[in-house]
Design a protein around this motif. Structure first.
Motif, PDB file in Angstrom:
ATOM      1  N   SER A  29       0.838  -1.188   0.000  1.00 13.92           N
ATOM      2  CA  SER A  29       0.000   0.000   0.000  1.00 13.92           C
ATOM      3  C   SER A  29       0.879   1.246   0.000  1.00 13.92           C
ATOM      4  O   SER A  29       2.081   1.192   0.221  1.00 13.92           O
ATOM      5  CB  SER A  29      -0.920  -0.002   1.221  1.00 13.92           C
ATOM      6  N   SER A  30       0.253   2.404  -0.220  1.00 15.70           N
ATOM      7  CA  SER A  30       0.994   3.665  -0.260  1.00 15.70           C
ATOM      8  C   SER A  30       1.628   3.995   1.078  1.00 15.70           C
ATOM      9  O   SER A  30       2.557   4.772   1.162  1.00 15.70           O
ATOM     10  CB  SER A  30       0.057   4.802  -0.690  1.00 15.70           C
ATOM     11  N   ARG A  82       5.034   1.771   0.878  1.00 17.28           N
ATOM     12  CA  ARG A  82       5.932   1.905  -0.258  1.00 17.28           C
ATOM     13  C   ARG A  82       6.788   3.156  -0.131  1.00 17.28           C
ATOM     14  O   ARG A  82       6.397   4.150   0.464  1.00 17.28           O
ATOM     15  CB  ARG A  82       5.140   1.983  -1.570  1.00 17.28           C
ATOM     16  N   ASN A  83       7.982   3.095  -0.773  1.00 16.04           N
ATOM     17  CA  ASN A  83       8.836   4.267  -0.913  1.00 16.04           C
ATOM     18  C   ASN A  83       8.806   4.673  -2.375  1.00 16.04           C
ATOM     19  O   ASN A  83       9.478   4.066  -3.207  1.00 16.04           O
ATOM     20  CB  ASN A  83      10.269   3.938  -0.476  1.00 16.04           C
ATOM     21  N   PRO A  84       8.017   5.683  -2.728  1.00 16.45           N
ATOM     22  CA  PRO A  84       7.864   6.056  -4.135  1.00 16.45           C
ATOM     23  C   PRO A  84       9.188   6.369  -4.824  1.00 16.45           C
ATOM     24  O   PRO A  84       9.379   6.049  -5.997  1.00 16.45           O
ATOM     25  CB  PRO A  84       6.956   7.293  -4.068  1.00 16.45           C
ATOM     26  N   ALA A  85      10.134   6.987  -4.097  1.00 12.58           N
ATOM     27  CA  ALA A  85      11.414   7.363  -4.699  1.00 12.58           C
ATOM     28  C   ALA A  85      12.203   6.145  -5.150  1.00 12.58           C
ATOM     29  O   ALA A  85      12.967   6.202  -6.111  1.00 12.58           O
ATOM     30  CB  ALA A  85      12.234   8.189  -3.706  1.00 12.58           C
ATOM     31  N   GLU A  90      11.127   3.638  -6.616  1.00 13.77           N
ATOM     32  CA  GLU A  90      10.615   3.120  -7.882  1.00 13.77           C
ATOM     33  C   GLU A  90      11.042   3.967  -9.077  1.00 13.77           C
ATOM     34  O   GLU A  90      10.789   3.603 -10.222  1.00 13.77           O
ATOM     35  CB  GLU A  90       9.087   3.055  -7.815  1.00 13.77           C
ATOM     36  N   LEU A  91      11.696   5.106  -8.819  1.00  6.38           N
ATOM     37  CA  LEU A  91      12.162   5.965  -9.905  1.00  6.38           C
ATOM     38  C   LEU A  91      13.411   5.372 -10.542  1.00  6.38           C
ATOM     39  O   LEU A  91      14.271   4.810  -9.862  1.00  6.38           O
ATOM     40  CB  LEU A  91      12.476   7.363  -9.379  1.00  6.38           C
TER      41      LEU A  91
END
Length: 382
Positions: free
Chosen positions: A11-12, A15-18, A20-21
């Motif tokens: 879930s958000s 997660r670590n959005p950075a 996935e970059l």
């Protein structure tokens, strides 16, 4: 815990959005930030530090400041001596400003630059003719710290102090004070972490002498200096490990300056040695120490005075040494000053020289530094 309060995997909230970059996208984002912010981003994680330090990515990111300080002397003005900063970073509106007068420092009778390393400067700041304090500061951020007195007196015999700082490894710096420098018996080492000086007896060969005007190189946690005995001597920040490495010598030539065997610099954790030889014409050679354990040097580049002087009309072209300011290994550039007081740059990749600017008469070089970077943390004086 209530049944509906559990966090779902992926879930958000977890997660670590950075993370996935992609690397290219991170570099593109960083390229839109000012240089100071990019430097702070080194602390985000090892991945970001690696991306920012990569030579290929540096060309896309905001430029860090590159240049050096020097003094000019003019009897017809007041003050007679003036300090200047030469910027060789190129044109860029996002570069930090440097105040060469160091007006942000506390009031001292006189300020003498001693060394530079990793973007920090080490100065002797005199409170009187018989007393001084070491001050370490960042000329871009104007953050500074006054060190405890080391016990060295200006009238004592011999003096050599050097700064050790690698912002890619640690936020802490060290100051090394060798006593005396012409026959080193020991070293006093200041740690910015403990804010104390510690003395260690020398484990180098007896009669080891180091020059107070030669640059040092700090890499892999050790300070490296060129000795009068044509060797490179090293000591770690704890004063527990002492090394001696013979400098390379080119076959069939003699070094003219017996009192100054050469100079050293570092790039990406590797040590480089520079030596000028009395060949016809005079040549400058750059060597790389590939393996510490083997003490074997590899010749990486050699250039003659004729190439170094080719862009100016000078009577010194083939008969005199030039003063090497620094070798900017990230860009494969040699910055040097000719006998006519002209600042030059030699491109090792294209084997071309170019004029930066005429420094004029009454020139005196001071501690130079490339890629001046910001303090990482806890660098304001108490």
């Amino acid at each position: 815990m209530a049944k509906g309060s559990k966090k779902k995997k992926g879930s958000s909230a977890t997660r670590n959005p950075a993370a996935e970059l992609t690397d290219d996208l991170i570099v593109e984002i960083l390229s839109r930030l000012p240089a100071k912010s990019v430097h702070r981003c080194r602390r985000v994680c090892r991945r970001w530090r690696r991306l920012i330090s990569d030579p290929h990515h540096r060309k896309k990111l905001p430029q860090t400041l590159a240049g050096f300080f020097h003094l000019s002397v003019n009897e017809s003005r007041f003050p007679v001596e003036a300090r200047h900063f030469v910027n060789v970073s190129g044109i860029g509106g996002r570069l930090p400003h440097v105040c060469p007068s160091f007006s942000f420092l506390p009031r001292f009778e006189r300020i003498s630059m001693v060394d530079s390393c990793g973007g920090l400067l080490l100065c002797q700041c005199f409170e009187s003719s018989d007393a001084f304090r070491y001050v370490v500061f960042n000329p871009c951020t104007e953050e500074w710290i006054v060190l405890l007195e080391s016990g060295f007196h200006p009238k004592d015999r011999g003096f050599c102090a050097r700064l050790g700082f690698d912002p890619d490894v640690s936020s802490q710096f060290h100051v090394f004070e060798f006593v005396p420098c012409d026959d080193v018996t020991g070293v006093k080492i200041y740690s910015s972490e403990t804010r104390e000086w510690n003395y260690r007896e020398s484990e180098w060969c007896t009669d080891t002498g180091i020059s107070d005007i030669c640059r040092s190189a700090f890499c892999n946690g050790m300070l490296h200096l060129v000795s009068y005995q044509r060797s490179i001597v090293s000591v770690d920040v704890e004063g527990r490990t002492w090394r001696t490495t013979k400098v390379p010598k080119m076959e069939g030539v003699e070094e003219v300056r017996d009192w100054l065997p050469g100079s050293i610099c570092q790039s990406e954790g590797k040590l480089y040695y520079l030596s000028q030889y009395n060949t016809v014409p005079i040549s400058l050679s750059i060597w790389l120490l590939e393996d510490y354990s083997k003490d074997e040097w590899t010749l990486k580049h050699s250039v003659t005075n004729e190439l170094l002087y080719e862009k100016i009309n000078s009577k010194y072209k083939s008969s005199e040494f030039c003063y090497v300011v620094i070798v900017h290994l990230d860009c494969n550039l040699i910055y040097y000053i000719t006998r006519d007081y002209t600042l030059m740059a030699y491109d090792m990749d294209h084997k071309e020289s170019r004029v930066i600017q005429a420094l004029g008469l009454h020139f005196e070089p001071q501690a130079e530094e490339w890629q001046l970077r910001a303090f990482i943390r806890n660098r304001r004086a108490p």
